[in-house]
Design an enzyme around this catalytic site. Structure first.
Site, PDB file in Angstrom:
ATOM      1  N   GLU A 101       0.821  -1.887  -0.130  1.00 47.02           N
ATOM      2  CA  GLU A 101      -0.459   0.376  -0.067  1.00 47.02           C
ATOM      3  C   GLU A 101       0.458   1.201   0.501  1.00 47.02           C
ATOM      4  O   GLU A 101       1.916   1.201   0.770  1.00 47.02           O
ATOM      5  CB  GLU A 101      -0.230   0.075   1.026  1.00 47.02           C
ATOM      6  CG  GLU A 101      -1.824  -0.364   0.969  1.00 47.02           C
ATOM      7  CD  GLU A 101      -3.096   1.017  -0.034  1.00 47.02           C
ATOM      8  OE1 GLU A 101      -2.968   1.353  -0.437  1.00 47.02           O
ATOM      9  OE2 GLU A 101      -4.034   0.928   0.154  1.00 47.02           O
ATOM     10  N   ASP A 102      -0.121   2.204  -0.605  1.00 43.89           N
ATOM     11  CA  ASP A 102       1.074   3.419  -0.620  1.00 43.89           C
ATOM     12  C   ASP A 102       0.801   4.380   0.944  1.00 43.89           C
ATOM     13  O   ASP A 102       1.862   4.613   1.467  1.00 43.89           O
ATOM     14  CB  ASP A 102       0.736   4.516  -1.316  1.00 43.89           C
ATOM     15  CG  ASP A 102      -1.004   4.285  -1.594  1.00 43.89           C
ATOM     16  OD1 ASP A 102      -1.733   3.906  -0.376  1.00 43.89           O
ATOM     17  OD2 ASP A 102      -1.317   5.760  -1.990  1.00 43.89           O
ATOM     18  N   ASP A 105      -3.831   5.034   6.358  1.00 44.46           N
ATOM     19  CA  ASP A 105      -4.435   6.269   7.561  1.00 44.46           C
ATOM     20  C   ASP A 105      -5.195   6.021   8.426  1.00 44.46           C
ATOM     21  O   ASP A 105      -4.906   5.691   9.927  1.00 44.46           O
ATOM     22  CB  ASP A 105      -5.220   7.401   6.860  1.00 44.46           C
ATOM     23  CG  ASP A 105      -5.632   8.381   7.171  1.00 44.46           C
ATOM     24  OD1 ASP A 105      -5.105   9.058   7.863  1.00 44.46           O
ATOM     25  OD2 ASP A 105      -6.942   8.943   6.526  1.00 44.46           O
ATOM     26  N   PHE A 154      -2.004  16.178   4.837  1.00 44.17           N
ATOM     27  CA  PHE A 154      -1.950  15.384   3.647  1.00 44.17           C
ATOM     28  C   PHE A 154      -1.103  15.267   2.378  1.00 44.17           C
ATOM     29  O   PHE A 154      -0.690  16.473   2.402  1.00 44.17           O
ATOM     30  CB  PHE A 154      -2.986  16.073   3.352  1.00 44.17           C
ATOM     31  CG  PHE A 154      -3.899  14.907   1.631  1.00 44.17           C
ATOM     32  CD1 PHE A 154      -4.679  14.046   1.653  1.00 44.17           C
ATOM     33  CD2 PHE A 154      -3.660  15.875  -0.031  1.00 44.17           C
ATOM     34  CE1 PHE A 154      -5.451  13.669   0.595  1.00 44.17           C
ATOM     35  CE2 PHE A 154      -4.078  15.070  -0.608  1.00 44.17           C
ATOM     36  CZ  PHE A 154      -5.165  13.946  -0.668  1.00 44.17           C
ATOM     37  N   ARG A 167       1.478  12.978  -8.580  1.00 44.83           N
ATOM     38  CA  ARG A 167       2.127  11.345  -8.581  1.00 44.83           C
ATOM     39  C   ARG A 167       2.413  11.336  -9.595  1.00 44.83           C
ATOM     40  O   ARG A 167       3.879  10.541  -8.569  1.00 44.83           O
ATOM     41  CB  ARG A 167       0.634  10.100  -9.262  1.00 44.83           C
ATOM     42  CG  ARG A 167      -0.899  10.018  -8.775  1.00 44.83           C
ATOM     43  CD  ARG A 167      -1.690   9.255  -8.968  1.00 44.83           C
ATOM     44  NE  ARG A 167      -2.342   9.023  -9.170  1.00 44.83           N
ATOM     45  CZ  ARG A 167      -3.253   7.836  -8.292  1.00 44.83           C
ATOM     46  NH1 ARG A 167      -3.030   7.779  -7.036  1.00 44.83           N
ATOM     47  NH2 ARG A 167      -5.000   8.144  -8.667  1.00 44.83           N
TER      48      ARG A 167
HETATM   49  P1  5GP Z   1      -7.767   4.780   4.965  1.00 48.32           P
HETATM   50  O1  5GP Z   1      -8.328   3.908   4.546  1.00 48.32           O
HETATM   51  O2  5GP Z   1      -6.574   3.581   5.991  1.00 48.32           O
HETATM   52  O3  5GP Z   1      -8.142   5.102   6.180  1.00 48.32           O
HETATM   53  O4  5GP Z   1      -7.874   4.994   3.551  1.00 48.32           O
HETATM   54  C1  5GP Z   1      -6.535   4.462   3.033  1.00 48.32           C
HETATM   55  C2  5GP Z   1      -6.461   5.180   1.496  1.00 48.32           C
HETATM   56  O5  5GP Z   1      -6.926   6.613   2.071  1.00 48.32           O
HETATM   57  C3  5GP Z   1      -4.750   5.823   0.646  1.00 48.32           C
HETATM   58  O6  5GP Z   1      -4.571   4.428  -0.283  1.00 48.32           O
HETATM   59  C4  5GP Z   1      -4.980   6.750   0.126  1.00 48.32           C
HETATM   60  O7  5GP Z   1      -5.650   6.607  -1.182  1.00 48.32           O
HETATM   61  C5  5GP Z   1      -5.835   7.727   0.467  1.00 48.32           C
HETATM   62  N1  5GP Z   1      -4.894   8.805   2.125  1.00 48.32           N
HETATM   63  C6  5GP Z   1      -5.194   8.730   2.798  1.00 48.32           C
HETATM   64  N2  5GP Z   1      -4.452   9.485   3.548  1.00 48.32           N
HETATM   65  C7  5GP Z   1      -3.939  10.498   2.618  1.00 48.32           C
HETATM   66  C8  5GP Z   1      -3.214  11.050   2.290  1.00 48.32           C
HETATM   67  O8  5GP Z   1      -2.560  12.584   2.487  1.00 48.32           O
HETATM   68  N3  5GP Z   1      -2.521  11.719   0.579  1.00 48.32           N
HETATM   69  C9  5GP Z   1      -3.713  11.097  -0.615  1.00 48.32           C
HETATM   70  N4  5GP Z   1      -2.512  11.127  -1.353  1.00 48.32           N
HETATM   71  N5  5GP Z   1      -3.839  10.546  -0.058  1.00 48.32           N
HETATM   72  C10 5GP Z   1      -4.286   9.877   1.289  1.00 48.32           C
END
Ligand code: 5GP
Length: 186
Positions: A101-102, A105, A154, A167
Site C-alpha cells: 500500500e501507499d 490512514d 495530507f 503522482r
Molecule cells: P484509510 O482507509 O486508511 O483511511 O485510507 C487509505 C487511503 O486513503 C489511501 O490508500 C489513500 O488513497 C488515501 N489517503 C489517506 N491519506 C492520504 C494522504 O495524506 N494523501 C493522499 N494523497 N491520499 C491519502
C-alpha cells in the site's frame, strides 16, 4: 495547473531518502522470504510506483500483481468496504502474499483488504506500506513493513495524488493549503 512542485508547502521526504529506505525494506523482505514463493499485490494507483521500485530491490524470485479498488459512498465509509474494480489475475491460495500500500490512514481500507485476502487462503499474508499516519488509526491493522511514519498531514507525490495530480513527483510533500481552497469549488 495541478501537479507542480511549487504547490508544495514543504518537502516531507526527499527522493533520495525514499530510495534509500526502499533498499532497506527490499533487503529485509528478501531475507524474510528466503526460499519462499512471494506474490506482491499493489493497490492502484497510489502504490504502483512504490511497488515497482520495491520489486527492483527484491533479490529472491517474486511476482507482482495489482488490484484496483474504489470506496463506496459515505454510508459505507466507516466500514472501509471497498468495491474491487480490478482483481488480481492469479490465485492467492498457497502463496506468500505481501499486500503493498501507499499509505495507511484510518486503516479501514487496508483492514477490509486484509480480511478479503485472508479469505483466499494464502500460505502467509503480510502488509508493507510506504507511509503510516499512526495517529489517525481507527482500526488496528498488522503492518509488517513500513517505510516512514508521518504526521497527520495530507501528502502527495511518489504515487499519491490530489485530484490525480502530483503522482509523478519523486518525493513526498505537503501541499500549500491554498491549493485545496482554490480548487475545492471546481
Ligand atoms: P484509510 O482507509 O486508511 O483511511 O485510507 C487509505 C487511503 O486513503 C489511501 O490508500 C489513500 O488513497 C488515501 N489517503 C489517506 N491519506 C492520504 C494522504 O495524506 N494523501 C493522499 N494523497 N491520499 C491519502
Amino acid at each position: 495547473m495541478l501537479g507542480q512542485v511549487d504547490d508544495l508547502k514543504e518537502v516531507l521526504i526527499p527522493a533520495d531518502k525514499i530510495q534509500a529506505r526502499i533498499k532497506e525494506l527490499g533487503k529485509e523482505i528478501s531475507r524474510d522470504y528466503q526460499g519462499r514463493n512471494l506474490l506482491m499485490v499493489g493497490i492502484l494507483k497510489g502504490a504502483a510506483i512504490f511497488l515497482a521500485d520495491l520489486a527492483l530491490t527484491i533479490t529472491i524470485p517474486a511476482s507482482f500483481d495489482f488490484m484496483a479498488v474504489s470506496s463506496y459512498g459515505a454510508a459505507t465509509k466507516s466500514s472501509g468496504a471497498v468495491r474491487i474494480l480490478k482483481d488480481i489475475d492469479q490465485p492467492m491460495d498457497g502463496r506468500d502474499v505481501l499486500l503493498v500500500e501507499d499509505i495507511v490512514d484510518t486503516g479501514l481500507t487496508l483492514n477490509y483488504l486484509y480480511e478479503n485476502f485472508k479469505a483466499r487462503n494464502p500460505r502467509s499474508l503480510k502488509i508493507c506500506t510506504l507511509l503510516d499516519k499512526k495517529e489517525r488509526r481507527q482500526v488496528q491493522v498488522p503492518v509488517d513493513y513500513c517505510g516512514f511514519c508521518i504526521p497527520n498531514e495530507f501528502v502527495v507525490g511518489y504515487g499519491l495524488d490530489y485530484r490525480e495530480g502530483y503522482r509523478n513527483l519523486p518525493l513526498i510533500g505537503i501541499l500549500k493549503p491554498e491549493i485545496y481552497t482554490e480548487n475545492s469549488s471546481k
